[in-house]
Design an enzyme around this catalytic site. Structure first.
Site, PDB file in Angstrom:
ATOM      1  N   LYS A   9      50.900  39.353  12.699  1.00  0.00           N
ATOM      2  CA  LYS A   9      51.332  37.985  12.955  1.00  0.00           C
ATOM      3  C   LYS A   9      52.363  37.552  11.933  1.00  0.00           C
ATOM      4  CE  LYS A   9      47.880  35.337  10.337  1.00  0.00           C
ATOM      5  NZ  LYS A   9      46.954  34.207  10.422  1.00  0.00           N
ATOM      6  N   SER A  25      62.499  34.719  25.900  1.00  0.00           N
ATOM      7  CA  SER A  25      61.987  35.486  24.768  1.00  0.00           C
ATOM      8  C   SER A  25      61.930  34.596  23.532  1.00  0.00           C
ATOM      9  CB  SER A  25      62.874  36.690  24.457  1.00  0.00           C
ATOM     10  OG  SER A  25      64.147  36.220  24.031  1.00  0.00           O
ATOM     11  N   TYR A  58      58.298  38.015  24.844  1.00  0.00           N
ATOM     12  CA  TYR A  58      58.601  39.240  24.124  1.00  0.00           C
ATOM     13  C   TYR A  58      59.553  38.915  22.975  1.00  0.00           C
ATOM     14  CZ  TYR A  58      62.823  39.159  27.032  1.00  0.00           C
ATOM     15  OH  TYR A  58      63.986  38.786  27.660  1.00  0.00           O
TER      16      TYR A  58
END
Length: 128
Positions: A9, A25, A58
């Site tokens: 993360k 994205s 993504y």
């Protein structure tokens, strides 16, 4: 058996851009992607700390050192510039891989510069 595990993360990144009409994205400073071990085009989850919105998209690589966190396409409606978000990636691991696996946590400042990294999340303690 494979388990879907938290891989990495980028914690409390600041949204620098929200581009509704850019192809979807999240463009992320390449230094942050590299530090977290998140690859370009890898599926990521994003959680907006300020408004509670969650979405899946993504990763795209933004210029290294730019501090860019640009939420693009329809996801741009889920954030405001200046919001804090958590960007997370997951991986499928088998039992043997789990024995040695540790996630990568990248922590950033208000300008999306790395302050430190960690290979675990501190244990949450009961409130006093």
């Amino acid at each position: 058996m494979h388990l879907n595990m938290f891989k990495a993360k980028i914690h409390r990144a600041t949204v620098s851009h929200a581009e509704l009409h850019y192809e979807g994205s999240i463009a992320i400073d390449g230094n942050l992607l590299d530090a977290a071990g998140i690859r370009e085009y890898e599926q990521i989850h994003a959680w907006d700390i300020d408004n509670g919105q969650r979405f899946v998209t993504y990763a795209l690589r933004a210029e290294e050192g730019s501090g860019i966190i640009s939420v693009n396409g329809s996801a741009a409606r889920s954030v405001q510039v200046g919001d804090l978000i958590i960007i997370a990636a997951f991986a499928q691991l088998d039992e043997k891989e789990l024995e040695q696996f540790q996630p990568t946590c990248v922590y950033v400042d208000a300008n999306n510069r790395i302050t430190h990294t960690n290979r675990s999340i501190p244990k949450q303690m009961a409130a006093a």
